[in-house]
Design a protein around this motif. Structure first.
Motif, mmCIF file in Angstrom:
data_model
loop_
_atom_site.group_PDB
_atom_site.id
_atom_site.type_symbol
_atom_site.label_atom_id
_atom_site.label_comp_id
_atom_site.label_asym_id
_atom_site.label_seq_id
_atom_site.Cartn_x
_atom_site.Cartn_y
_atom_site.Cartn_z
ATOM 1 N N GLN A 1 37.298 70.656 31.008
ATOM 2 C CA GLN A 1 38.316 71.500 31.622
ATOM 3 C C GLN A 1 37.689 72.589 32.491
ATOM 4 O O GLN A 1 38.158 72.904 33.585
ATOM 5 C CB GLN A 1 39.198 72.147 30.532
ATOM 6 N N TRP A 2 36.553 73.194 32.027
ATOM 7 C CA TRP A 2 35.840 74.239 32.807
ATOM 8 C C TRP A 2 35.339 73.661 34.127
ATOM 9 O O TRP A 2 35.402 74.314 35.170
ATOM 10 C CB TRP A 2 34.671 74.801 32.011
ATOM 11 N N ASP A 3 34.819 72.423 34.064
ATOM 12 C CA ASP A 3 34.282 71.799 35.286
ATOM 13 C C ASP A 3 35.394 71.581 36.309
ATOM 14 O O ASP A 3 35.213 71.819 37.520
ATOM 15 C CB ASP A 3 33.601 70.473 34.948
ATOM 16 N N GLU B 1 30.117 84.700 39.242
ATOM 17 C CA GLU B 1 29.577 84.433 40.581
ATOM 18 C C GLU B 1 30.692 84.061 41.570
ATOM 19 O O GLU B 1 30.741 84.564 42.702
ATOM 20 C CB GLU B 1 28.543 83.313 40.508
ATOM 21 N N LEU B 2 31.616 83.142 41.150
ATOM 22 C CA LEU B 2 32.700 82.719 42.039
ATOM 23 C C LEU B 2 33.644 83.887 42.355
ATOM 24 O O LEU B 2 34.083 84.055 43.500
ATOM 25 C CB LEU B 2 33.478 81.560 41.405
ATOM 26 N N TRP B 3 33.950 84.687 41.323
ATOM 27 C CA TRP B 3 34.856 85.818 41.547
ATOM 28 C C TRP B 3 34.225 86.845 42.510
ATOM 29 O O TRP B 3 34.905 87.416 43.369
ATOM 30 C CB TRP B 3 35.197 86.496 40.213
ATOM 31 N N SER B 4 32.911 87.080 42.399
ATOM 32 C CA SER B 4 32.217 88.000 43.301
ATOM 33 C C SER B 4 32.308 87.523 44.746
ATOM 34 O O SER B 4 32.617 88.300 45.656
ATOM 35 C CB SER B 4 30.755 88.146 42.875
ATOM 36 N N ARG B 5 32.073 86.227 44.979
ATOM 37 C CA ARG B 5 32.161 85.677 46.344
ATOM 38 C C ARG B 5 33.601 85.762 46.873
ATOM 39 O O ARG B 5 33.845 86.126 48.026
ATOM 40 C CB ARG B 5 31.692 84.232 46.335
ATOM 41 N N THR C 1 36.494 79.315 33.824
ATOM 42 C CA THR C 1 35.312 78.440 33.767
ATOM 43 C C THR C 1 34.281 79.106 32.883
ATOM 44 O O THR C 1 34.575 80.097 32.202
ATOM 45 C CB THR C 1 34.749 78.223 35.176
ATOM 46 N N MET C 2 33.063 78.598 32.927
ATOM 47 C CA MET C 2 31.987 79.251 32.168
ATOM 48 C C MET C 2 31.773 80.669 32.702
ATOM 49 O O MET C 2 31.910 80.927 33.900
ATOM 50 C CB MET C 2 30.687 78.453 32.305
ATOM 51 N N ARG C 3 31.417 81.600 31.800
ATOM 52 C CA ARG C 3 31.398 83.017 32.147
ATOM 53 C C ARG C 3 30.491 83.313 33.336
ATOM 54 O O ARG C 3 30.853 84.034 34.262
ATOM 55 C CB ARG C 3 30.957 83.850 30.944
ATOM 56 N N LYS C 4 29.261 82.791 33.326
ATOM 57 C CA LYS C 4 28.305 83.067 34.409
ATOM 58 C C LYS C 4 28.837 82.538 35.743
ATOM 59 O O LYS C 4 28.823 83.237 36.773
ATOM 60 C CB LYS C 4 26.962 82.432 34.089
ATOM 61 N N VAL C 5 29.374 81.311 35.731
ATOM 62 C CA VAL C 5 29.911 80.712 36.968
ATOM 63 C C VAL C 5 31.150 81.486 37.401
ATOM 64 O O VAL C 5 31.357 81.738 38.604
ATOM 65 C CB VAL C 5 30.236 79.225 36.740
ATOM 66 N N GLU C 6 31.992 81.876 36.421
ATOM 67 C CA GLU C 6 33.202 82.626 36.729
ATOM 68 C C GLU C 6 32.870 83.935 37.457
ATOM 69 O O GLU C 6 33.492 84.298 38.459
ATOM 70 C CB GLU C 6 33.964 82.937 35.426
#
Length: 996
Positions: free
Chosen positions: A807-809, A858-862, A851-856
């Motif tokens: 689901q995160w992917d 990074e994506l939110w920052s961009r 999603t996964m916290r680290k990816v979340e």
């Protein structure tokens, strides 16, 4: 010229003349950048002025006028700018442009040239309107300027004198006639003149009156006339603003300069008198100076002063030529001046010669002093004293001719040389006395040597010393002949007695040598027998005793001495060779033991062996050094090396045991601190670790070993006894933990909140580790019971995470697409559409799962950065639009104001116009005054309307260039603009003539 001049362009050359020539050779069409660099960076005004002469860029000329600090450069730039404007006026047919350029020109002479040379009459009229100098206007009428410009000039001039010039000299007959008619009207109707015209006439008369004074050159009366004219001028021109004021100021300045010059001439007599006094004071000052100080620098100072006075005198004599000073006064001052100059020149010459003679004398005395010093430094020269005396007399003769005192350095050098030779003479005398005393002492010592030889116990070899004393006695006596004569009898008597005693000694010596030979033969026999029959130790002992006995015995007869010594020496060598062989074997045995020593040896047994070997070595005893050579030292070094290593071993062992003692005492302290601990598991591991460390640490000193072990063992036993009592309690605690873990598994079937349950399981595991051990029989079962629910939990959690990762992917893919689209839209300028789309993307982001916290993160920052970039650009854009809109509104209001001012200037009626929002009252007044100067031509409505029409077209062009503005205020400005246009058209546009 520097090396840099060969590298840089010639317009950067260090020589300004080279730069000027290079500027003249430049291709102006291709060198505007070079000229700009020269104007901005060249430090020499002449170079910048030459660049201005070559320049055609009006903007750059304006920049030079605003920024250049040199007045000549600015003046050249202004003149060149006006010339450029003239050239543009001649090259264009646009009347509005020509008019605007004429407004920029402020040089009336150039305006006069335009008034004469321009093709169109309108342009000539504009130029004439800008000229206020009546003389220039008269000259224009003489140059065939045309009828309309000529009439405009006549209308502009009200001075009868200038009107008369025009009536006589104008090139056009109609202009002459028009000027005569106006002049006639002025004479016939003087009351018709306005007060301004009358004032202008009066001021013109005052200027003419002052010009007559200047022409008469009666300067003594001119100042009073100037005061009267000044007071009258102030009556007609109290504000000092009349155009004739400039002409009046120029005449007044010339009169004031002439009066000042007259005053300066009257001061010339005082100046000449002061110069004569300065010369006399300078003479007295030079006369008081000492000759040594009159060097070239000092005299050049006085010569420079004299030259300055001469220059000032010559400058003052220029005033004499005007005849202001009476001849008798000038004659007396000139005689006094020439007399002082002559005295000073003579004194300078005398002092120059005296200083030169002084320098020659100083140099001669310096050379003599140097020769004296050279003589002093050459003490081996036999003629040293004679040379010194000759130089001394030469010094005295030269010193008498000195005009003044001697420099300190030469005087001190001379004194040092004289002191040296005085001391040298005294030293020679002392040396003679010393030689005499030493010779007398030596004669007495020789007598004592012979007398001591008579009573000496050791008689052998005394003949040589006595004979040497006799020979030395013969050589002495030159420095002390009286003392030698006195001691001769004593010395000779002692010599005779010595030789008698010596003969008796040698007879007795022969008998003793015969007895010594028998004893030495006996020693040789004893050693030869011992070599064949005795041990090495015994032989070595007998050889040492025999050598001692041999040294005690006296000498033998000379013919038998060598043979007996050879025999004794040979048997001793044989004995010592055998002893050396034995000692070498002992040495090698010790060396083999030393070479095999390592850390595992038995130091006690090895020490006994070493001591036995040393006993065998010592039993042989010492041999002569020439026999043993280095073997004795090598044996001693090996013994010392062994015992040093033994001492180090015992020292290190003691230190190590002390270190072990400290470590074990530290372990005891740690164990004692843990006795009462209730952290059973951790403390048990710690104490067991302390026990392992105890075993690894080596032994301690014996007297401390038992007590230390009992102390450590008591602490450990105390804790483990307490632990034994605590085991049932730990078992019950761990049973409760098992129940809690099993309860978590039951909860897992009802919920999927793995994060909270994971924290519970990890907390239970942490508590398990903190609880101490349980009874041995329950240890494994209780552990398996606790481990089972934990394993079940983490297996189920792993399955759950695998399901969530898919689901995160999926969510990550969706959010990455949203981020890419937001980044693509970040630089868009379609503000409305893009803002709506970004708002929609933000809603989609919130609706999409995590999603996964680290990816979340990074994506939110961009995603956030892209949104911020777009909306900040949007804000800046609309802010810039507001600023542009305000500027355009201000420009349109300025144009409306210009039209309204134009309308008021061109009509006598008063029109009501709206309030100006953006332009202050002071700015409106400035604009009105400027328009009045540019457009309004008194008494000529035709030209005024032409100028107004031209200005109207210019304003309309500017209004159309600004364009429409989407603002409510723009509509009101448009109404103002149209109202002013309509008013101007009704005033400016001339009425159509009736065709009938």
């Amino acid at each position: 010229m520097s090396i840099k001049d060969f590298i840089v362009p010639r317009w950067k050359h260090s020589n300004p003349q080279v730069r000027i020539h290079s500027i003249r050779a430049l291709d102006i069409a291709k060198s505007s950048g070079v000229l700009q660099q020269i104007l901005e960076n060249d430090p020499v005004p002449e170079v910048r002025i030459e660049a201005i002469h070559q320049l055609e860029d009006t903007n750059l000329l304006k920049h030079v006028i605003e920024t250049d600090l040199d007045p000549k450069t600015r003046k050249a730039a202004i003149h060149k700018l006006n010339k450029c404007y003239v050239k543009q006026i001649h090259n264009t047919k646009d009347q509005s442009l020509q008019g605007s350029l004429i407004v920029e020109i402020d040089d009336e002479k150039i305006l006069a040239e335009i008034a004469c040379d321009a093709e169109r009459p309108e342009i000539r009229l504009m130029a004439i309107d800008r000229i206020s100098n009546p003389s220039l206007l008269c000259q224009i009428t003489e140059q065939n300027c045309g009828l309309k410009p000529g009439k405009a000039i006549v209308n502009k001039i009200s001075d009868p004198k200038h009107l008369e010039l025009i009536s006589k000299n104008a090139s056009n007959k109609k202009i002459k006639k028009f000027a005569r008619e106006k002049l006639t009207d002025l004479w016939e109707n003087p009351e018709a003149l306005s007060p301004e015209k009358r004032a202008e006439w009066e001021l013109e008369e005052l200027c003419l009156e002052l010009e007559k004074v200047v022409a008469s050159e009666k300067w003594t009366e001119s100042y009073s006339i100037l005061s009267k004219v000044q007071s009258k001028w102030n009556e007609f021109d109290p504000d000092k603003t009349h155009p004739l004021r400039k002409r009046f100021n120029q005449i007044r300045k010339k009169i004031e300069e002439q009066v000042d010059q007259l005053d300066r001439k009257e001061d010339t007599v005082t100046q000449m008198t002061d110069l004569c006094k300065n010369l006399e004071q300078l003479f007295e000052e030079l006369e008081r100076t000492a000759i040594p100080s009159n060097n070239s620098q000092n005299l050049s100072y006085y010569e420079k002063k004299i030259k300055e006075i001469k220059d000032r005198w010559d400058h003052a004599e220029l005033s004499v030529e005007d005849g202001i000073i009476p001849f008798s006064v000038y004659h007396n001052l000139s005689s006094r001046y020439n007399r002082s100059i002559e005295q000073l020149d003579r004194l300078v010459l005398d002092r120059t010669k005296a200083y030169a003679n002084y320098q020659v004398s100083v140099k001669t005395l310096g050379d003599i002093c140097a020769q004296m010093e050279q003589c002093k430094d050459n003490p081996d020269d036999p003629n040293q004293n004679e040379t010194y005396e000759m130089l001394k007399s030469k010094w005295a003769e030269t010193y008498k001719e000195m005009p003044c005192g001697l420099p300190n350095d030469i005087s001190q050098r001379h004194k040092k040389v004289v002191d040296y030779f005085v001391q040298q003479k005294k030293a020679v005398e002392d040396e003679i006395v010393e030689h005499r005393e030493n010779e007398e002492k030596r004669l007495i010592q020789l007598c004592e040597i012979v007398e001591d030889a008579k009573s000496a116990e050791l008689r052998a070899g005394l003949e040589k010393s006595v004979k040497s004393a006799q020979k030395e006695w013969q050589s002495l006596g030159q420095n002390a002949p009286e003392k030698k004569s006195e001691l001769t009898h004593r010395f000779e008597t002692a010599c005779q007695e010595f030789f008698t005693i010596q003969r008796d000694f040698w007879e007795k010596r022969n008998w003793e040598q015969w007895a010594n030979l028998a004893l030495k033969e006996e020693l040789c026999d004893t050693l030869e027998q011992a070599y064949d029959n005795e041990t090495v130790q015994k032989m070595a002992e007998l050889a040492r005793r025999a050598q001692d006995k041999w040294r005690e015995l006296g000498s033998v007869e000379r013919n038998k001495s060598e043979s007996i010594w050879t025999r004794f020496h040979a048997i001793c060598d044989k004995i010592y060779t055998r002893c050396l062989k034995e000692k070498t074997a002992i040495h090698d045995e010790l060396k083999s033991i030393i070479d095999t020593i390592n850390g595992d040896i038995s130091w006690k047994e090895t020490t006994e062996k070493i001591k036995q070997i040393q006993g065998r070595w010592n039993a042989i005893g010492s041999l002569p050094k020439a026999v043993e050579k280095d073997i004795r030292q090598s044996f001693l070094d090996m013994g010392n090396q062994f015992f040093e290593r033994q001492r180090e071993f015992y020292t290190n062992r003691e230190n190590e045991r002390k270190h072990n003692l400290n470590e074990k005492q530290a372990l005891c302290e740690k164990a004692e601190k843990l006795v009462h601990s209730t952290n059973w598991a951790e403390t048990s591991r710690t104490i067991k670790n302390l026990q392992r460390q105890w075993k690894q640490i080596g032994p301690v000193p014996r007297h401390e070993s038992d007590a230390l072990w009992k102390r450590f063992r008591a602490a450990c036993n105390t804790f483990f006894q307490r632990l034994e009592d605590e085991l049932p309690k730990n078992l019950s605690k761990k049973q409760r933990l098992c129940e809690q873990a099993e309860h978590v598994i039951t909860q897992l079937e009802q919920t999927e909140k793995y994060d909270a349950l994971t924290e519970t399981i990890l907390n239970l595991q942490k508590q398990w580790k903190e609880i101490g051990p349980v009874p041995q029989e329950h240890s494994q079962p209780i552990w398996e019971r606790f481990q089972t629910p934990c394993n079940i939990f983490f297996e189920k959690k792993s399955d759950y995470i695998k399901q969530r990762k898919q689901q995160w992917d999926d969510n990550q893919i969706i959010k990455e697409k949203l981020v890419e689209e937001a980044e693509n839209l970040a630089s868009s300028t379609d503000w409305k559409k893009t803002a709506a789309r970004l708002t929609e993307l933000q809603k989609q982001w919130q609706e999409t799962g995590s999603t996964m916290r680290k990816v979340e993160r990074e994506l939110w920052s961009r995603f956030q950065e892209a949104n911020n970039h777009f909306f900040s650009n949007q804000v800046q854009f609309f802010e810039s639009l507001d600023a542009q809109k305000k500027e355009k509104l201000r420009q349109k209001e300025s144009l409306c104001l210009s039209l309204e001012i134009l309308a008021k200037l061109t009509s006598s009626s008063t029109a009501n116009f709206e309030y100006n929002k953006f332009i202050p009252i002071a700015g409106q007044l400035d604009m009105a005054l400027k328009f009045k100067d540019e457009i309004f031509v008194p008494n000529d409505s035709s030209i005024t309307r032409t100028n107004a029409l031209k200005k109207l077209k210019d304003i309309q062009s500017q209004w159309e260039a600004i364009g429409q503005i989407s603002d409510r205020y723009d509509k009101s400005l448009a109404r103002r603009y149209q109202k002013a246009i309509d008013h101007l058209n009704s005033v400016i546009t001339p009425p159509k003539k009736d065709k009938s």
